[in-house]
Design an enzyme around this catalytic site. Structure first.
Site, PDB file in Angstrom:
ATOM      1  N   ASN A 181       0.529  -1.239  -0.299  1.00 46.69           N
ATOM      2  CA  ASN A 181      -0.129  -0.482   0.348  1.00 46.69           C
ATOM      3  C   ASN A 181       0.915   1.314  -0.250  1.00 46.69           C
ATOM      4  O   ASN A 181       1.590   1.300   1.207  1.00 46.69           O
ATOM      5  CB  ASN A 181      -0.761   0.007   1.397  1.00 46.69           C
ATOM      6  CG  ASN A 181      -1.680   0.978   1.324  1.00 46.69           C
ATOM      7  OD1 ASN A 181      -1.957   2.213   0.607  1.00 46.69           O
ATOM      8  ND2 ASN A 181      -2.182   1.527   2.537  1.00 46.69           N
ATOM      9  N   LYS A 223       0.294   3.997  -0.227  1.00 43.95           N
ATOM     10  CA  LYS A 223      -0.457   5.555   0.519  1.00 43.95           C
ATOM     11  C   LYS A 223      -0.204   6.580  -0.791  1.00 43.95           C
ATOM     12  O   LYS A 223      -0.645   6.595  -1.672  1.00 43.95           O
ATOM     13  CB  LYS A 223      -0.142   5.531   1.945  1.00 43.95           C
ATOM     14  CG  LYS A 223       0.119   4.329   2.384  1.00 43.95           C
ATOM     15  CD  LYS A 223       0.244   4.774   3.703  1.00 43.95           C
ATOM     16  CE  LYS A 223       0.458   3.104   4.668  1.00 43.95           C
ATOM     17  NZ  LYS A 223      -0.045   3.308   5.889  1.00 43.95           N
ATOM     18  N   HIS A 240      -8.919   1.541   5.305  1.00 45.67           N
ATOM     19  CA  HIS A 240      -8.137   1.287   5.942  1.00 45.67           C
ATOM     20  C   HIS A 240      -8.342   2.663   7.174  1.00 45.67           C
ATOM     21  O   HIS A 240      -8.723   3.533   7.240  1.00 45.67           O
ATOM     22  CB  HIS A 240      -6.505   2.095   5.200  1.00 45.67           C
ATOM     23  CG  HIS A 240      -5.369   2.201   6.124  1.00 45.67           C
ATOM     24  ND1 HIS A 240      -4.793   3.150   6.455  1.00 45.67           N
ATOM     25  CD2 HIS A 240      -4.702   1.059   5.404  1.00 45.67           C
ATOM     26  CE1 HIS A 240      -3.735   2.512   6.654  1.00 45.67           C
ATOM     27  NE2 HIS A 240      -3.481   1.240   5.993  1.00 45.67           N
ATOM     28  N   GLU A 259      -6.577   4.947   8.377  1.00 44.91           N
ATOM     29  CA  GLU A 259      -6.447   6.048   7.978  1.00 44.91           C
ATOM     30  C   GLU A 259      -7.563   7.203   7.224  1.00 44.91           C
ATOM     31  O   GLU A 259      -7.340   8.460   8.019  1.00 44.91           O
ATOM     32  CB  GLU A 259      -4.906   6.941   7.245  1.00 44.91           C
ATOM     33  CG  GLU A 259      -3.545   6.495   7.609  1.00 44.91           C
ATOM     34  CD  GLU A 259      -2.638   6.117   6.806  1.00 44.91           C
ATOM     35  OE1 GLU A 259      -2.003   5.489   5.912  1.00 44.91           O
ATOM     36  OE2 GLU A 259      -2.053   5.168   7.662  1.00 44.91           O
ATOM     37  N   GLU A 301      -5.230  -5.049  11.146  1.00 42.35           N
ATOM     38  CA  GLU A 301      -3.743  -3.610  11.333  1.00 42.35           C
ATOM     39  C   GLU A 301      -3.538  -2.792  12.617  1.00 42.35           C
ATOM     40  O   GLU A 301      -4.618  -2.128  12.386  1.00 42.35           O
ATOM     41  CB  GLU A 301      -3.817  -2.546  10.130  1.00 42.35           C
ATOM     42  CG  GLU A 301      -3.478  -3.338   8.406  1.00 42.35           C
ATOM     43  CD  GLU A 301      -2.912  -2.165   7.708  1.00 42.35           C
ATOM     44  OE1 GLU A 301      -1.840  -2.443   7.273  1.00 42.35           O
ATOM     45  OE2 GLU A 301      -4.088  -0.959   7.778  1.00 42.35           O
ATOM     46  N   GLY A 354       3.217   2.492  10.845  1.00 43.65           N
ATOM     47  CA  GLY A 354       3.766   3.551  10.335  1.00 43.65           C
ATOM     48  C   GLY A 354       5.332   3.767  11.398  1.00 43.65           C
ATOM     49  O   GLY A 354       5.804   4.583  11.423  1.00 43.65           O
ATOM     50  N   SER A 373       4.014  -2.449  10.364  1.00 45.47           N
ATOM     51  CA  SER A 373       5.458  -2.111  10.177  1.00 45.47           C
ATOM     52  C   SER A 373       6.518  -3.645   9.232  1.00 45.47           C
ATOM     53  O   SER A 373       7.121  -3.969  10.409  1.00 45.47           O
ATOM     54  CB  SER A 373       6.091  -1.454  11.385  1.00 45.47           C
ATOM     55  OG  SER A 373       5.368  -0.385  11.591  1.00 45.47           O
TER      56      SER A 373
END
Ligand SMILES: O=C[C@H](O)COP(=O)(O)O
Length: 252
Positions: free
Chosen positions: A9, A11, A95, A97, A167, A173, A213
């Site tokens: 991904n 992003k 996701h 985010e 996730e 991240g 990660s």
């Protein structure tokens, strides 16, 4: 045995030149191997080019989001019809985010999951807890709610084809990875939740990825777990070498 699905991904990263170069660098090294599927989840402006470049190869192209409606007055949005028309095969939905910054909810994730199937796209549905939720011991109940709501109203056949990505938000991240045992425990719980809303065969077939990660140094240990069937990878998917190492790990 379930196949491993490695999805990179990107992003909101790369230019079109960098995206094209990445695909040129990896596309001939993605193995034609039933044990692993490789996907790049790219920003909308790159999709046309990447679909063209990956035609007839083993690399699939995914979008990172879409609207649930087919068309209409939704300025700035992209529809499932448009993605299918381009030749995109997968779409990331829910996701963290998007949940955090763009008001994605379990309800819209469910609508988008239905829309994906209605248009022949494979959804990669993301679930996972924040650090506060983990510390409050809410991880299992939270992912249970997210999974049940995302899958509501789907047939067992559709659930079988859905990719679920666990996730933990605190591991995205940050360089912090859930221990492979902890990640597996949650993925196994997700499989039980899937079983509770479908049946044993469906829950055994559904692909459950871990994300947060993941990198070449920890992917083997994660993929060795009983209920982790792949990885949704952000940072470590941006470089061709690193992405290829992750795909190779999936084919072991
Ligand atoms: O979609 C990917 C995940 O958010 C993980 O990102 P990360 O590998 O950079 O932690």
């Amino acid at each position: 045995m379930r196949k491993k699905v490695i999805a990179g991904n990107w992003k909101m990263n790369k230019t079109i030149a960098e995206a094209n170069q990445f695909v040129d660098d990896v596309v001939n090294s993605i193995p034609a191997d039933d044990r692993v599927e490789a996907i790049v989840c790219a920003p909308f402006p790159f999709l046309v080019s990447l679909v063209e470049k990956t035609k007839g190869t083993n690399l699939k192209v995914s979008a990172q989001n879409m609207h649930f409606e087919e068309n209409g007055a939704f300025t700035g949005e992209v529809s499932p019809v448009m993605l299918k028309d381009l030749g995109v095969t997968h779409v990331v939905l829910g996701h963290s985010e998007r949940r955090e910054y763009f008001a994605e909810t379990d309800e819209t994730v469910n609508k988008k999951t239905h829309a994906a199937f209605a248009h022949g796209l494979t959804p990669i549905v993301c679930v996972g807890e924040t650090l506060e939720q983990r510390e409050a011991n809410e991880t299992m109940s939270l992912v249970e709610t997210q999974v049940k709501k995302a899958l509501e109203g789907l047939s067992n056949e559709q659930v079988t084809k859905t990719i679920i990505a666990y996730e933990p938000v605190w591991a995205i991240g940050t360089g912090k990875t859930a221990s492979s045992e902890d990640a597996n425990e949650v993925c196994a719980h997700i499989r039980k939740v899937v079983k509770s809303v479908t049946d044993e065969a469906t829950s055994e077939a559904v692909v459950i990825q871990y994300g947060g990660s993941v990198k070449p140094a920890n992917v083997d240990e994660l993929l060795a777990q009983s209920d982790i069937d792949g990885a949704l990878v952000g940072g470590a998917s941006l470089e061709a070498d690193s992405f290829l190492q992750l795909v190779e790990a999936g084919a072991k």
